[in-house]
Design a protein around this motif. Sequence first.
Motif, PDB file in Angstrom:
ATOM      1  N   ARG A  14       0.555  -1.423  -0.018  1.00 31.14           N
ATOM      2  CA  ARG A  14       0.033   0.021  -0.336  1.00 31.14           C
ATOM      3  C   ARG A  14       0.698   1.130  -0.174  1.00 31.14           C
ATOM      4  O   ARG A  14       2.167   0.999   1.102  1.00 31.14           O
ATOM      5  CB  ARG A  14      -0.694  -0.003   1.249  1.00 31.14           C
ATOM      6  CG  ARG A  14      -1.621   1.475   1.695  1.00 31.14           C
ATOM      7  CD  ARG A  14      -3.044   1.296   2.157  1.00 31.14           C
ATOM      8  NE  ARG A  14      -4.000   0.296   2.028  1.00 31.14           N
ATOM      9  CZ  ARG A  14      -4.818   0.301   1.336  1.00 31.14           C
ATOM     10  NH1 ARG A  14      -5.261   2.299   0.045  1.00 31.14           N
ATOM     11  NH2 ARG A  14      -5.937  -0.519   1.156  1.00 31.14           N
ATOM     12  N   LEU A  15       0.798   2.369  -0.783  1.00 30.33           N
ATOM     13  CA  LEU A  15       2.029   3.131  -0.854  1.00 30.33           C
ATOM     14  C   LEU A  15       0.943   4.119  -0.167  1.00 30.33           C
ATOM     15  O   LEU A  15      -0.667   4.571   0.199  1.00 30.33           O
ATOM     16  CB  LEU A  15       1.364   3.678  -2.510  1.00 30.33           C
ATOM     17  CG  LEU A  15       1.539   2.701  -3.608  1.00 30.33           C
ATOM     18  CD1 LEU A  15       2.042   3.189  -4.684  1.00 30.33           C
ATOM     19  CD2 LEU A  15       3.534   2.646  -3.314  1.00 30.33           C
ATOM     20  N   LEU A  16       1.919   5.366  -0.125  1.00 23.96           N
ATOM     21  CA  LEU A  16       1.185   6.416   0.549  1.00 23.96           C
ATOM     22  C   LEU A  16       0.661   7.691   0.486  1.00 23.96           C
ATOM     23  O   LEU A  16      -0.439   7.925   0.941  1.00 23.96           O
ATOM     24  CB  LEU A  16       2.955   7.119   1.378  1.00 23.96           C
ATOM     25  CG  LEU A  16       4.030   6.006   2.124  1.00 23.96           C
ATOM     26  CD1 LEU A  16       4.802   7.406   2.671  1.00 23.96           C
ATOM     27  CD2 LEU A  16       3.550   5.665   3.394  1.00 23.96           C
ATOM     28  N   GLU A  17       0.943   7.901  -1.645  1.00 20.08           N
ATOM     29  CA  GLU A  17      -0.193   8.661  -1.613  1.00 20.08           C
ATOM     30  C   GLU A  17      -0.059   8.079  -2.656  1.00 20.08           C
ATOM     31  O   GLU A  17       0.744   7.288  -3.364  1.00 20.08           O
ATOM     32  CB  GLU A  17       1.046   9.969  -1.363  1.00 20.08           C
ATOM     33  CG  GLU A  17       1.223  10.389  -0.669  1.00 20.08           C
ATOM     34  CD  GLU A  17       2.201  11.994  -0.645  1.00 20.08           C
ATOM     35  OE1 GLU A  17       2.542  11.797  -1.467  1.00 20.08           O
ATOM     36  OE2 GLU A  17       1.967  12.773   0.438  1.00 20.08           O
ATOM     37  N   PRO A  18      -0.890   8.882  -3.204  1.00 17.79           N
ATOM     38  CA  PRO A  18      -1.104   7.986  -5.048  1.00 17.79           C
ATOM     39  C   PRO A  18      -0.035   8.576  -5.341  1.00 17.79           C
ATOM     40  O   PRO A  18       1.016   9.894  -6.104  1.00 17.79           O
ATOM     41  CB  PRO A  18      -1.816   9.189  -5.290  1.00 17.79           C
ATOM     42  CG  PRO A  18      -3.251   9.965  -4.262  1.00 17.79           C
ATOM     43  CD  PRO A  18      -2.233   9.719  -3.573  1.00 17.79           C
ATOM     44  N   VAL A  19       0.170   8.232  -6.201  1.00 23.00           N
ATOM     45  CA  VAL A  19       1.440   8.150  -7.937  1.00 23.00           C
ATOM     46  C   VAL A  19       1.049   7.822  -9.567  1.00 23.00           C
ATOM     47  O   VAL A  19       0.259   7.369  -9.455  1.00 23.00           O
ATOM     48  CB  VAL A  19       2.050   6.594  -7.410  1.00 23.00           C
ATOM     49  CG1 VAL A  19       3.020   6.293  -6.120  1.00 23.00           C
ATOM     50  CG2 VAL A  19       1.867   5.006  -7.615  1.00 23.00           C
ATOM     51  N   HIS A  20       1.984   8.379 -10.499  1.00 20.72           N
ATOM     52  CA  HIS A  20       0.917   8.260 -11.708  1.00 20.72           C
ATOM     53  C   HIS A  20       2.064   7.578 -12.219  1.00 20.72           C
ATOM     54  O   HIS A  20       1.158   6.787 -13.856  1.00 20.72           O
ATOM     55  CB  HIS A  20       1.179   9.778 -12.170  1.00 20.72           C
ATOM     56  CG  HIS A  20       1.442  11.010 -10.704  1.00 20.72           C
ATOM     57  ND1 HIS A  20      -0.462  10.704 -10.198  1.00 20.72           N
ATOM     58  CD2 HIS A  20       1.290  11.985 -10.001  1.00 20.72           C
ATOM     59  CE1 HIS A  20      -0.804  12.369  -9.631  1.00 20.72           C
ATOM     60  NE2 HIS A  20       0.611  12.915  -9.257  1.00 20.72           N
ATOM     61  N   GLU A  21       3.284   7.485 -12.274  1.00 20.23           N
ATOM     62  CA  GLU A  21       4.121   6.732 -12.842  1.00 20.23           C
ATOM     63  C   GLU A  21       5.106   5.594 -12.145  1.00 20.23           C
ATOM     64  O   GLU A  21       5.762   5.892 -11.268  1.00 20.23           O
ATOM     65  CB  GLU A  21       4.114   7.119 -14.255  1.00 20.23           C
ATOM     66  CG  GLU A  21       4.969   6.325 -15.567  1.00 20.23           C
ATOM     67  CD  GLU A  21       5.583   6.910 -16.825  1.00 20.23           C
ATOM     68  OE1 GLU A  21       5.614   6.638 -17.623  1.00 20.23           O
ATOM     69  OE2 GLU A  21       6.091   8.953 -16.700  1.00 20.23           O
ATOM     70  N   VAL A  22       5.295   4.364 -13.271  1.00 25.84           N
ATOM     71  CA  VAL A  22       6.818   3.460 -12.274  1.00 25.84           C
ATOM     72  C   VAL A  22       7.274   3.344 -13.655  1.00 25.84           C
ATOM     73  O   VAL A  22       7.024   3.044 -14.765  1.00 25.84           O
ATOM     74  CB  VAL A  22       6.116   2.589 -12.052  1.00 25.84           C
ATOM     75  CG1 VAL A  22       4.797   1.293 -12.906  1.00 25.84           C
ATOM     76  CG2 VAL A  22       6.584   1.282 -10.848  1.00 25.84           C
ATOM     77  N   ALA A  23       8.587   2.862 -13.291  1.00 22.90           N
ATOM     78  CA  ALA A  23       9.319   2.439 -14.282  1.00 22.90           C
ATOM     79  C   ALA A  23      10.609   2.033 -14.082  1.00 22.90           C
ATOM     80  O   ALA A  23      11.201   2.292 -12.106  1.00 22.90           O
ATOM     81  CB  ALA A  23       9.725   3.784 -14.881  1.00 22.90           C
ATOM     82  N   PHE A  24      10.902   0.613 -14.521  1.00 19.74           N
ATOM     83  CA  PHE A  24      12.322  -0.497 -14.052  1.00 19.74           C
ATOM     84  C   PHE A  24      13.899   0.876 -14.560  1.00 19.74           C
ATOM     85  O   PHE A  24      13.813   0.897 -15.704  1.00 19.74           O
ATOM     86  CB  PHE A  24      12.199  -1.106 -14.854  1.00 19.74           C
ATOM     87  CG  PHE A  24      11.435  -2.443 -13.542  1.00 19.74           C
ATOM     88  CD1 PHE A  24      11.995  -3.007 -13.027  1.00 19.74           C
ATOM     89  CD2 PHE A  24      10.196  -2.473 -14.092  1.00 19.74           C
ATOM     90  CE1 PHE A  24      11.594  -4.070 -11.683  1.00 19.74           C
ATOM     91  CE2 PHE A  24       9.305  -3.530 -12.771  1.00 19.74           C
ATOM     92  CZ  PHE A  24       9.876  -4.699 -11.689  1.00 19.74           C
TER      93      PHE A  24
END
Length: 1913
Positions: A1408-1418
């Motif tokens: 569970r994340l602390l806040e909303p996130v918009h994008e992820v990348a490896f």
Amino acid sequence: MAAGTGGDAGAGGAGSTEVPGCRQGTAPRDPGASAEPLVQRVTGCPGGAVALLLIPVPAAWQRPYLNVFKHFRVEEWKRSAKEGDVAALTDARLKATVYRIRGSSPASNYLQLPRTGTQSLGLTGRYLYLLFRPVPRKHFIVHLDIATEENQVVRVSFSNLFKEFKSTATWLQFPFVCGGAEDSPYDGTARVSRHDLLGAAPANVRWTCLVLDLLSILSLYLNRRYSHLKSVKLCSNLLVKNLCTSDLVFDPGVTFSEARHADLARHGVAPMPREMAFPVPKGRNWHDLYDYIRFPSEGSKLPYDSIRKDCSGPAAGSQDSEDPIRQLPQPVTFTKAVRDRLSLIHQITSPKAVPRCCPVMTKNIPEVCLTASGPPRAVPAAAQELEKSQRQCSSAGDVGQSLPVSDGSIHVYAHRQSERATRAIRSGSEESVYRTGPGPGVLSGQRTSAVRLLPDPILKLRMIIGFGGCNTKWALWTQDNAAVVYPCHAVIVTLQILTGEQRFFIGHTDKVSALAFNGNSTLLASAQAGPLILLRLWDFLTGSCLSVFKAHVRSLSSLSFSYSGAVLCGVGKDRHGKTMVVVWNTARVTRDGEVAVLAKAHTDVDIQALKIAFFDDTRMVSCGRDSIRLWRVRSGALRSCPVSLGQYHSLEFTDLAFEEGHVAEREPEDCTLFVCSKSGHVLEVDYKNVCMRSVRRLLPARPQGCRRQEKAGSSAGPGIAINSISVSSTFCATGSDDGYLRLWPLDFSAVVLEAEHEGSVSSVCISPDSRKVLCTTAGGNLGYLDIQTRGYNTLMRSHEDAILAFSVEGLWKQMATVSRDNTIRVWDLISMQQLYDFAAAGETPRAVAFHPTQQILACGFDSGMVRTFSLAASDLLVEHKQHRTVITGLTFSPDGNFMFSSCLQGSLALYSSMAQNSRVLRVLGNVVARDAGSGPGALVVSGDSRLLAFVGPSKYVVTVMEACSLDELLRVDINILDLNSTALDSAVRVCFAPVPRGELLVSTSSNKILVLDVQTGRLVREVSPVHKVSCSSLALSKDGRYLLTAGDKVIKVWDYQMRFDVNFQVYIGHSEPVSQVAFTPDQQHVISAGDAVFLWDFLALPAERSPPARDEGSHTNPFLFAEGSSEKLKDASETPRQTVPLPSLSLPPCFDVSSVCQAGCQSIFSESDEEEGADLPGSTRTVANRDKDASVLVVESVRDEELLVVRPKLRQEGSGRPGQSANGGREEMRSPKPQCSIRPDSYRHFTPRFKASVLPQNFLSPPAGSEVLKLKAVIGYNGNGRGNMVWNPDTGFFAYTCGCVIVVEDLHSGLQTHWLAHTEEISTLTISHDAQVLASASGKRDGNSRCQICIWNTQDGACMANLSHHKTQVQAMAFSRDDRFLVTLGDYSDQTMALWSTYTYQLVSSARLLEPVHEVAFSPLSHRELACVGKGGVTFWLLEQQGADVSLKVHHAPAPDVLGPVELTSLCYGADALLYSGTNSGQISVWDTETNCCFMTWEADEGEIGVLVCRCDRLVSGSNTKRIRLWAVAAVQELRLKGPDASSSSVLLEHEITLDGTIVSAAFDDSLDMGIVGTTAGTLWYINWMESTSIRLISGHKNKVTEVCFSPDETHCVTCGEDGSVRVWSLGSMELVVQFQVLNQSCQCLAWKPHPVTEWGTESQHVVAGYSDGTMRVFSISRTEMELKMHPHAAALTAIAYSTDGEMILSGGRDGLVAVSSPRTGMTIRVLADHRGFPITALQCTRKQYRDFGVEGGELWLATSSDRRVSIWASDWLKDKCELLAWLSFPAPASPKGFDSLPPSLATFCPWEPDTLVYVGFGVQKEALFYNLRKKQVVEKISLPYFATSISLSPAAHFMAVGFDEQLLRLLHCPDGAAQDYAGHDDTVHLCRFAPSGRRLLTASHSAVLVWELTGS
């Protein structure tokens, strides 16, 4: 006879003959609107003659103006006629084509419109514009035939051949007096000419714009009502450029920018359109080259005897003569009969006369001066000022002498010998008298001896919230250091700094541009901006105005008073833009008010500041760009000399100051002059030697303790941009662009004290005692720095732009304002201090409302958003998106239970507001007037919260609804209330009276207030006129005794019962139109807002002390109401507020973490060893594999290092209650679960499109191999997705989404493959690095399931796995570098991250994340590292694997402070250890992934950056500004070593391309040379940076598709949508062939013209489209142009069809009318009203045998309406036959409760049974009915699973395609009913259309269009 008057008789009038067997129908004629007569042949006339019957249709096509020559195509001479010598030629001066008409006989040489006398132009514009030039030394004649509403034709003729005016009952003859060119003998003579100047045109006659007011001509001379212009005949000899008609007054001397700035549109004045304009060389004036004649002149009440230049002037910007008294044209001499008739006319139409003194003529009308009440008063000075201005301005004659006036207008009267002046002010058509008796400056109506509204004055100005206006430079200390003086628009305010008390100097009529004090603060000088530059000198102690005089300049920017007050100096620009310095002698102003000009001079140098030397009144110093000059007045001349600046000659100097205040004992050579500059240089000037003593450069503070100042030139760094400087005996103060007020010693060695502001500092001023420094900012803030306490005190905050609306609440005594500066501000009503400031980036708040009982504020924006804020918690509560455009109205019901909002598109929303989070109850469309405009009072609720009122659905109608349900109760057309009015009147604002009265007030565009009975709509009474312009705001006191109105720049207080002779008082002070006026809830004060907020004390007497009304003529006794007790507003000093809370628009972050202190962290990533229960809030349950225990991740916070630790925990079944921790001690330390109701402030975050459709309960899939339908192509790209397009340049794999379909397309051949597994809108895609696997994600299928993630094999398109974990939407996905892992991110409501193994596609870990996130990348370097971005920073993750267990370690790196509170919205990895991230404020930051620190940022765009792609040393960014940019970032790797000191100057912008929408997806090759980019407009672009090209690859509709259709030859198809576009597609390549776009309209329906009887050719390929404004347009496909535009409907079109031969167009509207129009002539020949009141849902035509069904004609057609009725007609259009054959009505049960919208009623002819039609719609059963027209009964029923939303029957095989709201397409075989269901739609299947051959099928679902082929038929 029928055609005897050119068709002026309407349908059904004289001469109309109804043909037996035919249904006659015409469109209803609006009595106040125009109608275009259309010709239709009617048989049956006596003697076998053929009559012409003219059918009127609405004339919206004539607005805003009509170019007659262009519309009727004069050059073709088909619709116009010419006789004799008429030729087209090019005029050298106008550089345009003109028509020359010449010849000796006017009867034989003419140009005539229309061609024959039996026709009519039908032009209804009030004004006729004739652009012509008489031929020199020749005569000309013009004849106009005008039709009246009494069906009479009047000929109006004018000519320079006529000698006198003549008139009969049907003819008016006017002499025309020709004027000459400027400065010629004829110039000016026309103004005073008599009959001797009549005759041939002079040799130098000019081009003339003649404006004929046809309505006034008929009204004044014949007492007739104007209907339309029938014909025009232009006879020799003249040149004609153009002929136009309009309802607007066009002013040739006004530009478009000037018209917008002066808001002339509110007065019915507009700049001249390009087609009507004459060319004006640069630097010249229009009126110097051409003549402008308006006849009759504006405001004329008596006729003139001729048409001449003197009769008129332009509506704005007229050029007055310099003659002191101008002779008026002589009135017409009439016979006694004519005089009697005119007398009767004026008795009826003119306002009642009032006693008045004999008027006099003055050229300049004196101004009205208003000052605040209380000692001292300025009124006596205003009376003296009036005498003085008249004495100065009148150059001839005695102003006390009366002159005869014959035009009946009202003039200014002032008697020279009178001790008290009385001035009558013309306000529209009202009279007002300015009184100089006791009380504040107030304009009271009518006679001073009459019984008037008491007390007088009833308002007293208490406080103004505002500062600046023209600029924010001027704020001065008084000599006693106790008060400051500053301008607030047109008012000058004195503010006591300790008590907050304000005193006002009111008299300026425009914004104050400069202020100046003399040495002891006894004299105050002020100047105003605007067209009339006036200066005022005030006695500061008494507040009286001593003198008013002109400035002799066009704009005045600076004033300076000498210490003694004997000399005043000003700087400005003359009319040529040249700098001008003027010096006035003011020594005698205190004695007799005399001010004389000492000297003035023009100069070429720039002057920013000028000050008079304190030691000599005749010496001045100025500074500006590139110059410092010393000035001196000697012998009446003003001379100057420059100071030698050497190498500093090119600096921009901004301000200057003498070293020590006013010490006259010092010698001039001892004084030092300080001059500051924009570059940071401060020059010390030796005044005596006229040279520089020293130069210093002030530099900003440096981190390493560098000095703030160095010698000039010693540093290359940027200096402090200084705007203002002030010097005392011990220190100096500077204000600069960086927002700092700094105090320096006189040697500028170091900063002593500084104060930072939000904006640039405009000016600084040290107090006379040197203890305080006054400071102003560009943002409208005023405050001072107390040097002793080192504290800063804010005196005034203000909006930076006009205030649009405000709201006041009584419990907490607060006021909220919204402004064009995009801010929402909340003020304390007691102290008038600002409490809150909400900034709305990129959005303008338009409406605001307080909740009556809760501390909640609602605000509506121009984006259509309605947001509610909690003022107690300072956060955002709810964001409503029911509207799509500007919010026009917003209000709460008085009981607080409901909230209402409306928008510019006419929709109305009802919300429940009893709880904090308001929710939507009902939304109605097209109920509020679209053209009523926005503003306060658009929606009003009665005091008992029962009724809601507004203007709508048109601006002529007022609607009253039940507030709790929005059920309509009453609708009143305000035009039927005044049957005598000749013009249409529109409602502007509404207001409820107190409940017992049961009245509704309506202000109208004709300056009236109508009082209506709420129950019956009956007109109770009318108040007219109210203001010069329409009333912008209304407010009624709670006791119903007083009415407030606002109009233009004044407010009025009225006695509501109108019991007195004088029922109102007028109050001025605003410099801009007042947007709103209201009582405070306690009724003790009045608030008005526009340029600033004015708070007035309301001094009304209690009800028992109210003065009695005059007995005679009084109304019924008013109701008496007991006034409730209310607390009075306290003084501003009683409750000071020390701090101002600053809430943000978004909620604070919600953390779902444990607070654990952990010591000895050795690395960035840390892991916790502490055990926890598995069912903690935020843990993730197993979804993908329920046989195994999935990993549960617990996120924890480490306080010291800001680290987050993630560790896996095995799921423990049944370990405790949900949400209860296994460790009791840790349970108390945990934060609450994150709230997920607020969407982040980022477009990058995916939001699914709203839809009401649901999935089907059962699905009849066809057996494998027996499918009849095969999906061939999909048209469109889902621009609502995010990252929903992938392209691999190595393999060429290219895929994108459209709805729930994945389209895989071969870029070489264009062939599509479709992957169908999703049922909801796909949000995002990602492809593995080896391009073998594609992952797609969509939302949950129903309320209990989770999101669907599909894994596809790109080789064969097989779906290998279905994953589910996230609860709402999947925001982003990414594969690891080795493709071993797939990471998925949930959206803001889900806030989880999941890690999947690509070997087993099992869930490995989740968090569970602390806040909303918009994008992820490896990371491209390691499969163990990944990063994601969200609010405030970057989160770095590290994967550690031990056997089968995978652990995640995490580090949250906050964004650098330089970025501020931003959302990081996008990211991508760069070369080596670099990570780039974009923000929602347009910045790009670069991070070092080894240290997880940001080391550089740069401004990359003006909007949010949502897409980043990096390859080696190049970076592509895409934003919501529609731009993609290519950056060269090769130097960033080297800058990484410098850390935070890295400069962004090495990043270079290589290319930039602007596309058609916000960038949402992008894919590029390894070199970033080419790529594909997706936008929100539904377009995929091919980008080539090398060639700087962009090519459209895929396109589609952005909004809902409203109709689809095949071409007759099936080579093309056409679609239309709510975006206003019509698009033609090639079915072979599925490429867009041509697009027709209509702005600001929605295309609702279309049809392709069928095969004609003749040979099919390209010329016959036409498409007709119907639009939401009631128009339809015919487009030629081959010529790619619009051929015809028609307006047959007043409401939106909903269905359209061609007749079978293509010769007629049938169209149906939302109002139920069906029109039959001819595309050849553009005429509507028939209107059928049988379905009136219910929208037409379907129209279809088919062929039949000529005598079939017993009627003539070869065509059968049907019309279906939403009330389940179908009408079938037989027609023969060539013979004008149209007969009703059958009328079908299908039964249905009563609508169930809550059933808002019923399924559509649809009918179509059965192609395989010609006598049968098929009907579907809401009914008792869900079925399709086959109705036989011969048997007149239902012959077959086919059961359906749901109610149909679309239907189409195949012309070839017996197939029926049916679409449903359940996202289902069903193909039925008739008559056995065998069914096959097909998927592929993610929303309602609202369109189905078979091709003519039956081999193809088009379906549409929202914006997606699917093309199917029938294979098994």
